[in-house]
Motif scaffolding. Structure first.
Motif, PDB file in Angstrom:
ATOM      1  N   ASP A   1       0.739  -1.181  -0.042  1.00  0.00           N
ATOM      2  CA  ASP A   1      -0.076  -0.060   0.207  1.00  0.00           C
ATOM      3  C   ASP A   1       0.932   1.269   0.066  1.00  0.00           C
ATOM      4  N   ALA A   2       0.564   2.186   0.959  1.00  0.00           N
ATOM      5  CA  ALA A   2       1.136   3.422   0.936  1.00  0.00           C
ATOM      6  C   ALA A   2       2.726   3.383   1.039  1.00  0.00           C
ATOM      7  N   LEU A   3       3.202   2.708   1.728  1.00  0.00           N
ATOM      8  CA  LEU A   3       4.743   2.818   1.943  1.00  0.00           C
ATOM      9  C   LEU A   3       5.495   2.346   0.863  1.00  0.00           C
ATOM     10  N   GLY A   4       4.818   1.377   0.183  1.00  0.00           N
ATOM     11  CA  GLY A   4       5.306   0.793  -0.830  1.00  0.00           C
ATOM     12  C   GLY A   4       5.328   1.688  -2.031  1.00  0.00           C
ATOM     13  N   ASP A   5       4.208   2.351  -2.176  1.00  0.00           N
ATOM     14  CA  ASP A   5       4.171   3.553  -3.204  1.00  0.00           C
ATOM     15  C   ASP A   5       5.015   4.468  -3.049  1.00  0.00           C
ATOM     16  N   PHE A   6       5.295   4.921  -1.715  1.00  0.00           N
ATOM     17  CA  PHE A   6       6.336   6.095  -1.681  1.00  0.00           C
ATOM     18  C   PHE A   6       7.787   5.390  -1.784  1.00  0.00           C
TER      19      PHE A   6
END
Length: 231
Positions: free
Chosen positions: A9-14
């Motif tokens: 999710d968000a950490l992977g995207d970042f």
């Protein structure tokens, strides 16, 4: 059911969006590890925790045949788009055995900035020794214990699982601190031979775009990187 990782999710995207340009990834860890790898033309390489595919793409471009494994479905989507079918990528929990790989089936393995996230490191190292051919090599980079000690405080010899805030505190990286003694001892206990240890510093290319960060990262270490041999 698949175990969700911190990099979903968000950490992977970042991470995927910043690893191409990050002073730590793009200008410090990756150049140092690729230099340690040397000539990989024709080599079959296992990319352990392949992330968003930067290593897989670079190693493939240098003539290697790459198999990448990653526990985060989010990061794996980015990696597949990056390598565009030029490497074999698979979703795999790094705390589980490498049951897809035969004995002595790889010439080399890369484990870049993921070792400190692994809970069952003894098993992973044993599996890497199994799938590497005799004379094969293993590259591992990890957080530098003095950098962790400086940031978190407490005992240098701490083995605590800690959370490092990134992106202005919007996300955090969960990993285990360890002193140099633990890091090296685990590698040697797995039967590997230490060939080289370096403390990567950023390349000169960073100085041209961010001189202040370049100077800061030359004052104190961020990472350790080692090259090991399968005897």
């Amino acid at each position: 059911m698949r175990k969700k990782t911190a990099y979903d999710d968000a950490l992977g995207d970042f991470f995927a969006q910043h690893a191409d340009t990050s002073p730590y990834n793009a200008y410090t860890d990756r150049p140092a590890m690729l230099q340690l790898a040397g000539d990989v033309s024709g080599a079959r390489i296992l990319d352990v925790g392949c992330g968003a595919g930067q290593y897989a793409a670079e190693l493939t471009a240098r003539g290697a045949h790459v198999v990448g494994i990653e526990g985060s479905a989010t990061l794996l989507r980015y990696a597949r788009a990056r390598v565009n079918g030029q490497a074999e990528l698979r979703l795999h929990d790094l705390d589980e055995p490498l049951d897809f790989a035969a004995d002595a089936s790889f010439d080399g393995a890369v484990c870049a900035l993921v070792f400190h996230h692994i809970k069952n490191r003894e098993q992973l190292l044993g599996e890497l020794r199994r799938v590497l051919r005799p004379g094969g090599w293993l590259l591992i980079s990890t957080t530098h214990p003095t950098a962790d000690w400086h940031h978190f405080g407490g005992s240098y010899f701490s083995h605590d699982w800690s959370d490092l805030a990134v992106a202005g505190g919007k996300h955090s990286l969960h990993y285990q601190r360890m002193p140099l003694e633990t890091f090296i001892s685990e590698l040697l206990a797995a039967g590997f031979v230490l060939e080289q240890l370096i403390e990567p510093r950023p390349t000169a290319a960073l100085r041209k775009i961010d001189e202040a960060t370049y100077d800061r990262l030359h004052q104190a270490p961020s990472f350790l990187a080692v090259k090991l041999q399968h005897p």
